[in-house]
Design an enzyme around this catalytic site. Structure first.
Site, PDB file in Angstrom:
ATOM      1  N   HIS A   1      -0.910   0.283  -9.691  1.00 20.26           N
ATOM      2  CA  HIS A   1      -1.679  -0.590  -8.785  1.00 20.26           C
ATOM      3  C   HIS A   1      -2.356  -1.733  -9.565  1.00 20.26           C
ATOM      4  CE1 HIS A   1      -3.792  -0.581  -4.613  1.00 20.26           C
ATOM      5  NE2 HIS A   1      -3.717  -1.815  -5.093  1.00 20.26           N
TER       6      HIS A   1
ATOM      7  N   ARG B   1       0.847  -1.186   0.000  1.00 17.75           N
ATOM      8  CA  ARG B   1       0.000   0.000   0.000  1.00 17.75           C
ATOM      9  C   ARG B   1       0.881   1.234   0.000  1.00 17.75           C
ATOM     10  NH1 ARG B   1      -3.717  -2.318  -1.458  1.00 17.75           N
ATOM     11  NH2 ARG B   1      -5.793  -2.548  -0.563  1.00 17.75           N
TER      12      ARG B   1
ATOM     13  N   GLU C   1      -2.114   7.873  -4.030  1.00 25.48           N
ATOM     14  CA  GLU C   1      -2.409   7.495  -5.416  1.00 25.48           C
ATOM     15  C   GLU C   1      -3.842   7.853  -5.776  1.00 25.48           C
ATOM     16  OE1 GLU C   1      -1.454   3.257  -4.796  1.00 25.48           O
ATOM     17  OE2 GLU C   1      -3.521   2.797  -5.354  1.00 25.48           O
TER      18      GLU C   1
HETATM   19  C1  8YV Z   1      -7.118  -4.225  -5.626  1.00 25.82           C
HETATM   20  C2  8YV Z   1      -5.393  -4.638  -3.816  1.00 25.82           C
HETATM   21  O1  8YV Z   1      -7.253  -4.349  -6.987  1.00 25.82           O
HETATM   22  O2  8YV Z   1      -6.778  -6.370  -3.069  1.00 25.82           O
HETATM   23  C3  8YV Z   1      -6.074  -5.423  -2.775  1.00 25.82           C
HETATM   24  O3  8YV Z   1      -5.903  -5.087  -1.573  1.00 25.82           O
HETATM   25  O4  8YV Z   1      -4.511  -3.885  -3.544  1.00 25.82           O
HETATM   26  C4  8YV Z   1      -5.775  -4.794  -5.255  1.00 25.82           C
HETATM   27  O5  8YV Z   1      -5.754  -6.151  -5.571  1.00 25.82           O
HETATM   28  C5  8YV Z   1      -7.232  -2.789  -5.261  1.00 25.82           C
HETATM   29  O6  8YV Z   1      -7.139  -2.627  -3.878  1.00 25.82           O
HETATM   30  C6  8YV Z   1      -8.525  -2.170  -5.703  1.00 25.82           C
HETATM   31  O7  8YV Z   1      -8.600  -0.884  -5.183  1.00 25.82           O
END
Ligand code: 8YV
Length: 326
Positions: free
Chosen positions: A286, A239, A268
């Site tokens: 991402h 993250r 982001e």
């Molecule tokens: C998602 C991700 O696509 O699952 C998660 O926590 O970081 C990604 O796979 C993303 O969070 C969508 O906002």
């Protein structure tokens, strides 16, 4: 009358069709990015919301939406949920674990390789028409096979990375985690537990896979970067906010570490402007879970959580299950 749900972002039509068998569904197929006040207006009268990770669900929203019973995240991470506030309001949160583990580990490894072997930089050079022929010293990168892979955060995705590194590339794998893994899992991943300082000092390639929390904010900042090898690479697929991106840009500019691969960013979709100007950083928007089967599985799991809870009272992957018995 069918319960009402809101799908907060554009999503696969077949998943909408499945939800429409059970609910009166409001969609956002134009994929408008609603502010929280706009989301609150859209949520009037809704019992469930399908979120995708970017929608902040907190005490303010919950107080304004007293009829809301479930927020189903199409993401394994759920730092967009204030889970304490949700539990206090009796609102269930669900996430989408497991279905994206291998796909995200694949991307983490791809980013590690692209970063270590300077692939994005080399491609930009070629596309710019600068390639005049082979040279013994052009785009010298870091070795991957046989090097030391460090993993910070050893959950399912971290373990997937460890297996790829150890079994596929003969890497020595070290990890740091809140708690040490069972010996059997360590043996399967061929991974050794070390303290955070040793991880920083010893890793040739350090991959961050820990969930975001206030405690993890800037877990990698100037002090941590200073402890890494000048030849090391850093990859963040966890993250934004876990890395202090300004400090990272400075370390990359001064070459106190060699390179970084980033799939996630502080604030982001904005990216720290300094990162955009540096040659030794690979940037992806991402896309950790971005394959069709995985994104479909994530969307279906979020949908099945809505159906499971609102129709059958049995969500599949609850985050605050105490709500179920309250
Ligand atoms: C998602 C991700 O696509 O699952 C998660 O926590 O970081 C990604 O796979 C993303 O969070 C969508 O906002």
């Amino acid at each position: 009358m069918l319960p009402k749900i809101l799908i907060a972002r554009a999503i696969f039509p077949e998943v909408i069709a499945k939800l429409a068998q059970h609910f009166e569904v409001t969609t956002n197929q134009d994929d408008v990015l609603w502010s929280q006040p706009e989301l609150i207006v859209k949520l009037a009268g809704m019992q469930g919301v399908f979120t995708t990770g970017g929608e902040r669900i907190d005490a303010t929203l919950l107080a304004a939406c007293p009829q809301l019973r479930i927020c189903a995240n199409m993401a394994v991470g759920y730092n967009n949920f204030d889970l304490d506030a949700m539990s206090a309001a009796g609102v269930l949160g669900t996430n989408a674990p497991d279905v994206l583990t291998d796909t995200t580990a694949d991307l983490g490894f791809a980013l590690l390789m692209a970063t270590a072997r300077r692939m994005a930089e080399a491609e930009r050079f070629l596309r710019a028409g600068l390639w005049s022929g082979w040279r013994f010293d052009s785009f010298i990168g870091a070795e991957i096979h046989g090097s030391t892979l460090g993993i910070l955060g050893m959950g399912r995705i971290g373990q997937g990375l460890a297996r790829r590194g150890a079994h596929g590339f003969g890497m020595k794998v070290i990890y740091h985690n809140r708690s040490r893994l069972d010996a059997a899992i360590e043996a399967d991943c061929r991974a050794s537990y070390v303290g955070k300082e040793e991880l920083l000092r010893s890793a040739d390639h350090l991959v961050l896979v820990l969930p975001y929390s206030a405690a993890a904010h800037h877990a990698i900042g100037a002090l941590e970067l200073a402890q890494m090898k000048p030849t090391a690479t850093l990859v963040n697929i966890a993250r934004g906010g876990i890395v202090d991106d300004a400090a990272l840009a400075q370390a990359l500019r001064k070459r106190t570490i060699a390179a970084a691969g980033l799939d996630v960013f502080e604030g982001e979709p904005k990216v720290h402007p300094d990162l955009l100007t540096l040659p030794n950083v690979v940037l992806t928007p991402h896309i950790g879970s971005a394959t069709l089967p995985t994104r479909l599985a994530m969307a279906n799991l979020a949908a099945d959580n809505l159906i499971g809870y609102l129709v059958h009272k049995k969500p599949l992957t609850p985050l605050n299950p105490a709500v179920l018995s309250a």
